[in-house]
Motif scaffolding. Structure first.
Motif, mmCIF file in Angstrom:
data_model
loop_
_atom_site.group_PDB
_atom_site.id
_atom_site.type_symbol
_atom_site.label_atom_id
_atom_site.label_comp_id
_atom_site.label_asym_id
_atom_site.label_seq_id
_atom_site.Cartn_x
_atom_site.Cartn_y
_atom_site.Cartn_z
ATOM 1 N N PRO A 41 0.849 -1.195 0.000
ATOM 2 C CA PRO A 41 0.000 0.000 0.000
ATOM 3 C C PRO A 41 0.887 1.249 0.000
ATOM 4 N N ALA A 42 0.275 2.413 -0.259
ATOM 5 C CA ALA A 42 1.027 3.668 -0.173
ATOM 6 C C ALA A 42 0.980 4.218 1.252
ATOM 7 N N ALA A 43 -0.104 3.911 1.984
ATOM 8 C CA ALA A 43 -0.255 4.389 3.373
ATOM 9 C C ALA A 43 -1.315 3.548 4.079
ATOM 10 N N VAL A 44 -1.319 3.687 5.410
ATOM 11 C CA VAL A 44 -2.303 2.967 6.229
ATOM 12 C C VAL A 44 -2.958 3.985 7.158
ATOM 13 N N ALA A 45 -4.297 3.955 7.231
ATOM 14 C CA ALA A 45 -4.999 4.861 8.160
ATOM 15 C C ALA A 45 -5.912 4.038 9.060
ATOM 16 N N PHE A 46 -6.062 4.509 10.309
ATOM 17 C CA PHE A 46 -6.902 3.820 11.286
ATOM 18 C C PHE A 46 -8.105 4.714 11.582
ATOM 19 N N ALA A 47 -9.310 4.209 11.265
ATOM 20 C CA ALA A 47 -10.511 5.026 11.466
ATOM 21 C C ALA A 47 -11.125 4.743 12.834
ATOM 22 N N ASN A 48 -11.763 5.782 13.397
ATOM 23 C CA ASN A 48 -12.442 5.613 14.688
ATOM 24 C C ASN A 48 -13.936 5.869 14.620
ATOM 25 N N THR A 49 -14.403 6.513 13.562
ATOM 26 C CA THR A 49 -15.838 6.810 13.453
ATOM 27 C C THR A 49 -16.309 6.650 12.005
ATOM 28 N N THR A 50 -17.629 6.521 11.852
ATOM 29 C CA THR A 50 -18.224 6.427 10.512
ATOM 30 C C THR A 50 -17.942 7.697 9.722
ATOM 31 N N ASP A 51 -18.017 8.824 10.412
ATOM 32 C CA ASP A 51 -17.787 10.108 9.751
ATOM 33 C C ASP A 51 -16.373 10.165 9.152
ATOM 34 N N GLU A 52 -15.401 9.654 9.897
ATOM 35 C CA GLU A 52 -14.019 9.637 9.383
ATOM 36 C C GLU A 52 -13.933 8.763 8.131
ATOM 37 N N VAL A 53 -14.602 7.604 8.190
ATOM 38 C CA VAL A 53 -14.571 6.691 7.028
ATOM 39 C C VAL A 53 -15.148 7.413 5.812
ATOM 40 N N SER A 54 -16.276 8.065 6.004
ATOM 41 C CA SER A 54 -16.941 8.764 4.904
ATOM 42 C C SER A 54 -16.024 9.854 4.326
ATOM 43 N N LYS A 55 -15.379 10.616 5.206
ATOM 44 C CA LYS A 55 -14.487 11.700 4.725
ATOM 45 C C LYS A 55 -13.303 11.119 3.946
ATOM 46 N N ILE A 56 -12.781 9.987 4.408
ATOM 47 C CA ILE A 56 -11.630 9.373 3.718
ATOM 48 C C ILE A 56 -12.052 8.882 2.327
ATOM 49 N N VAL A 57 -13.255 8.321 2.231
ATOM 50 C CA VAL A 57 -13.723 7.853 0.922
ATOM 51 C C VAL A 57 -13.900 9.048 -0.023
ATOM 52 N N LYS A 58 -14.400 10.164 0.510
ATOM 53 C CA LYS A 58 -14.538 11.373 -0.335
ATOM 54 C C LYS A 58 -13.162 11.860 -0.796
ATOM 55 N N LEU A 59 -12.191 11.779 0.107
ATOM 56 C CA LEU A 59 -10.813 12.184 -0.238
ATOM 57 C C LEU A 59 -10.252 11.290 -1.345
ATOM 58 N N ALA A 60 -10.549 9.998 -1.262
ATOM 59 C CA ALA A 60 -10.069 9.050 -2.283
ATOM 60 C C ALA A 60 -10.621 9.426 -3.659
ATOM 61 N N ASN A 61 -11.910 9.813 -3.684
ATOM 62 C CA ASN A 61 -12.508 10.220 -4.960
ATOM 63 C C ASN A 61 -11.878 11.517 -5.473
ATOM 64 N N LYS A 62 -11.567 12.429 -4.530
ATOM 65 C CA LYS A 62 -10.977 13.723 -4.929
ATOM 66 C C LYS A 62 -9.589 13.526 -5.549
ATOM 67 N N HIS A 63 -8.760 12.645 -4.908
ATOM 68 C CA HIS A 63 -7.366 12.511 -5.367
ATOM 69 C C HIS A 63 -7.143 11.320 -6.303
ATOM 70 N N GLY A 64 -8.091 10.371 -6.326
ATOM 71 C CA GLY A 64 -7.934 9.220 -7.233
ATOM 72 C C GLY A 64 -7.127 8.075 -6.665
ATOM 73 N N SER A 66 -7.110 4.454 -4.268
ATOM 74 C CA SER A 66 -8.085 3.415 -3.926
ATOM 75 C C SER A 66 -7.971 3.052 -2.444
ATOM 76 N N ILE A 67 -8.996 2.328 -1.957
ATOM 77 C CA ILE A 67 -9.058 1.981 -0.523
ATOM 78 C C ILE A 67 -9.326 0.492 -0.380
ATOM 79 N N ILE A 68 -8.590 -0.135 0.541
ATOM 80 C CA ILE A 68 -8.953 -1.504 0.940
ATOM 81 C C ILE A 68 -9.316 -1.466 2.422
ATOM 82 N N PRO A 69 -10.601 -1.734 2.752
ATOM 83 C CA PRO A 69 -10.952 -1.824 4.166
ATOM 84 C C PRO A 69 -10.347 -3.080 4.769
ATOM 85 N N ARG A 70 -9.861 -2.968 6.003
ATOM 86 C CA ARG A 70 -9.191 -4.117 6.625
ATOM 87 C C ARG A 70 -9.650 -4.274 8.072
#
Ligand code: FAD
Length: 473
Positions: A41-64, A66-70
């Protein structure tokens, strides 16, 4: 993509400085799961809330990217292995709370990172449990179980994860948060979207909450063992036990090689000399279970068991299951490389599947030890070899392909509970007709048009190597 200059700082703004890592050692750790596939992977992030997950997915769409949930990374199909660069591993394991326990309706609502065994430890004092029980229950998370539609020892009576999921909160591929399902036991209001997400291997959405059915704990669970001359005979016995209506809550087989490995690993367990053992668990009311257990002991003998044993107390039963759950770790110590497979065949063909396993092992000169959830026709042949030796490695991969074809020829499947991930892509066109693959692609496109979630998993991306024999000369 500009990870260091733009994406990592923006990720840190969402989840906090301490919850994003991209040091080479961290990336190495997250380049693996319990399969033998790898990908960085290029980086690893640890989410704590649904809101954080949603914001990260929006960021992925903005920058292009991909995300693998783990979850815990215990899958054995390369399910959390990046198939292409510019990928973020999004770890949900820290979202591990029980959100609500509704004892009136036998429902628990949890975050996706809760570990299966921790959920059952939490439920036990209330007199309840969550029946799906993968042998990895000490590690695997509910998010992983839901996305792999995991089974386990008790699936023969209680079904797999999908039978216990009533509702989900999901973050879609554009960051939208949806809630699906209902507390009502019967519910047919529109398409069954919950079932579509279950088993979708993280490719359709990110599960951030799950509403699960729970079951009252049985008064008692006891185990009987029948030792047979061969795995073929043990396989025949399993079908007969189900036909005779014993209603087992677990029906497992371990072959000779597995038994020897478990004996060596534990240092204290000793099994009778035999070709294979059938372990059968019965649960329910004490008198009824004890009566069925005596009949089962007789049935084993009628079916040719060379020896039988009955565990009549909780401690002995726990020891039996601990020995069964030690099977894979015990076998991994025998050779540098161990690959766990999960072919599944109709019950009638189970004994023949054992013969086919021996044939492909002998043909390719690769050792295979087999155990598994035989009551579901689901076996775990474990291939053992040394991947540093190119000749052995080539023969091992050929063994895998032969094994998969053998299961399909016996009207079965290459995967009963582990999934496709990146490991078994080459068998999708073998097991499914072209129109089914086309429909699968359309479903993925409808949920994730930009291929943000797990690209190259279940459905290949252009240029992806899917034939595992391709560059093995
Ligand atoms: C020793 C051993 C024994 C095992 N025994 C069994 C068994 O008996 N039965 C069985 O079925 N499996 C078994 N497995 C396989 C594995 O443990 C299961 O598939 C398990 O459910 C995976 O859970 P996890 O938390 O490790 O998920 P991970 O491996 O982290 O992820 C699995 C998949 O789910 C996706 N995912 C994870 N969390 C989310 C989320 N919140 N939202 C969307 N997608 C998500 C991932 O992208 C990936 O595709 C075993 C594995 C080992 C190593």
């Amino acid at each position: 993509l500009d990870w260091n200059g733009t994406i990592i700082p923006e990720l840190k703004e969402i989840v906090g400085e301490e919850n994003v890592v991209n040091h080479i050692i961290d990336l190495y750790v997250y380049s693996r799961d319990a399969s033998i596939d790898t990908g960085w992977p290029a980086a690893v992030a640890f989410a704590n809330t649904t809101d954080e997950v949603s914001k990260i997915v929006k960021l992925a769409n903005k920058h292009g990217f991909s995300i693998i949930p783990r979850g815990a990374g215990s899958n054995v199909c390369g399910g959390v292995i990046p198939a292409k660069g510019d990928c973020l591993i999004l770890v949900l394991a820290r979202m591990n709370k029980v959100v609500n326990l509704d004892l009136e309706n036998f429902i628990v609502t949890v975050e996706p990172g809760i570990v299966c065994l921790d959920l059952n430890t939490y439920l036990a004092p209330h007199g309840f449990y969550f029946p799906p029980d993968p042998a990895s229950d000490k590690a695997c998370t509910l998010g992983g179980m839901i996305n792999n539609n995991s089974g386990g020892i008790r699936a023969v009576k209680y079904g797999v994860t999908e039978n216990w999921v009533m509702g989900l909160e999901v973050v879609l591929s554009d960051g939208t948060i949806i809630n699906i399902g209902n507390k009502a036991i019967k519910y047919v209001c529109g398409y069954d979207l919950v079932s579509l997400f279950v088993g979708s291997e993280g490719t359709l959405g990110i599960v951030t909450k799950a509403m699960l059915k729970i079951q009252p704990l049985p008064e008692i669970r006891l185990v009987a063992s029948g030792y047979f001359n061969s795995a073929f005979e043990a396989g025949k016995c399993v079908r007969e036990i189900i036909r005779r209506g014993f209603d087992p809550s677990g029906t497992e087989i371990m072959d000779y090689k597995t038994l020897k490995a478990v004996e060596e690993y534990s240092g204290k367990v000793k099994f009778p000399e035999c070709g294979a053992v059938v372990l059968v668990e019965l649960d329910g009311n004490k008198d009824d279970v004890e009566m069925r257990l005596d009949r089962l002991d007789l049935a084993f003998k009628e079916m040719g068991a060379i020896e039988t044993a009955v565990a009549r107390d909780a401690k002995t039963c726990e020891e039996v299951w601990a020995a069964r759950k030690a099977a894979f770790p015990a076998l991994t110590l025998r050779r540098p490389t161990a690959r766990m497979e999960d072919v599944s065949v109709p019950l009638e063909n189970l004994p023949v599947m054992f013969q086919k396993i021996d044939e492909v092992s002998a043909k390719n000169g690769i050792e295979i030890a087999t155990f598994g959830h035989a009551g579901d026709g689901n076996l775990h042949p474990i291939l053992l070899w040394d991947e540093r030796d190119p000749d052995q490695h080539r023969r091992a991969l050929q063994t895998l392909v032969d094994l998969w074809h053998a299961a399909i020829d016996l009207e079965g499947t290459v995967t009963g509970e582990h999934g496709i991930g990146v490991s078994k892509l080459m068998m999708m066109p073998v097991e499914h007709e072209a129109a089914v693959l086309e429909l699968t692609k359309k479903i993925k496109h409808a949920f994730d048009p930009n291929n943000v979630l797990c690209p190259g998993h279940v459905i290949p991306i252009p240029g992806q190597r899917i034939d595992i024999l391709e560059d093995v000369s």
